[in-house]
Design an enzyme around this catalytic site. Sequence first.
Site, mmCIF file in Angstrom:
data_model
loop_
_atom_site.group_PDB
_atom_site.id
_atom_site.type_symbol
_atom_site.label_atom_id
_atom_site.label_comp_id
_atom_site.label_asym_id
_atom_site.label_seq_id
_atom_site.Cartn_x
_atom_site.Cartn_y
_atom_site.Cartn_z
ATOM 1 N N ASN A 91 35.875 45.978 -9.404
ATOM 2 C CA ASN A 91 36.263 44.510 -9.769
ATOM 3 C C ASN A 91 36.260 44.814 -11.566
ATOM 4 O OD1 ASN A 91 33.702 45.002 -10.475
ATOM 5 N ND2 ASN A 91 32.756 43.457 -9.482
ATOM 6 N N LYS A 92 35.970 45.991 -11.981
ATOM 7 C CA LYS A 92 36.266 46.126 -13.528
ATOM 8 C C LYS A 92 37.685 46.244 -14.016
ATOM 9 C CE LYS A 92 31.660 46.334 -13.435
ATOM 10 N NZ LYS A 92 31.542 45.950 -12.123
ATOM 11 N N LEU A 93 37.969 46.217 -15.139
ATOM 12 C CA LEU A 93 39.279 46.252 -15.584
ATOM 13 C C LEU A 93 39.735 47.663 -15.513
ATOM 14 C CD1 LEU A 93 38.431 43.619 -17.201
ATOM 15 C CD2 LEU A 93 39.982 44.121 -19.012
#
Length: 368
Positions: free
Chosen positions: A181-183
């Site tokens: 869910n991180k960039l």
Amino acid sequence: MNIPVNRPWFHGNEEKWLAECVRTGWISSEGPFVKEFEEKFSRKIGRAHGIAVSSGSAALDVAVAALGIRAGDEVIMPAFTIISPALSIIRAGGIPVLVDSDPETWNMDVSGIEAKISSKTKAILVVHTYGLPTDMDPVLALCRKYGLMLLEDAAEMHGQTYKGRPCGSFGDVSIFSFYPNKLVTTGEGGMVVCDDEAIAAKCRKLRNIGFEENGRRFVHKEMGWNYRMTNIQAALGLAQLEYWDDHISRKKQIGKQYQEGLSGVNGLELPLASCSYAENLYWVFGILAETEEACNRIVSCLNEKGIGTRPFFWCMHEQPVFQDLGLFAGEHYPVAEKLARNGFYIPSGLGLEDGEAEFVIQSIRAIG
């Protein structure tokens, strides 16, 4: 319709470079992509050193140990955050000392830090939460005033800045996560970044079960972990890193769409679009309901429509595992407690499509 709370966005060289790992046989931590990923990511943050590890939690373990946090050392940290920072402190023998949240940014209320400093305080641990960074100037001033170390958890803050300076560039040691869910994602993974060569060397040693850089192999003088990142993970991260600016822009676009679409909905508090020192990155789009009952009702209605949600973090002083250890007895942090009970976030991953975001908006507005 089924809209997960997060869907990663793969649109570059991910498949090509993963196939190269398989084709060449470089699938372990000794592959060439690891060092390249460390160098390119740390350069993005403006740090001299990057040490890739197996998760954000592993990065915290390594960072805490590298800073020399030991039995009885107090580390001031937010009451409202994911459990990982507190776990790392406690495993090292340290004592987490909690500070309540700022009701507007949802980060640690930095005005409450100084009152918690004691002769046992060794460090301040800041966690930038959900989209806006912690107000860093007062924290840095306190570290200078009292001679404290700063550990910066920037797990959620890829691409965010504080007064124009990258999050992750402030701590004596700073950490990032590369969860899906991180960039920038490596599936599972994390990184420690710093500027001090001795700390960097310590981190490299700790992630590699304490192997001595120039000593005889399999002879160990101290304990470490097998927290190495694989070449496969690093290949994925490098491909993601090529779209750094696109991912930041996409996150802000999703946040803006939700801000405009949900503005004026009765009983909902939306995240700040900006504050005096930063624009919201919208790592996730969090919403605060008026009551815990209202929060549960909205979440239930959204889930029935196939819309994924996640509750906000649970407060450290209310974690059963810490209560069983006798920690934080009688402590209360009203802002953090409200956030934990009344907050949730909606689908806001990079792979979210415009039609899906609009469906989420209309579904929330229809709940009333």
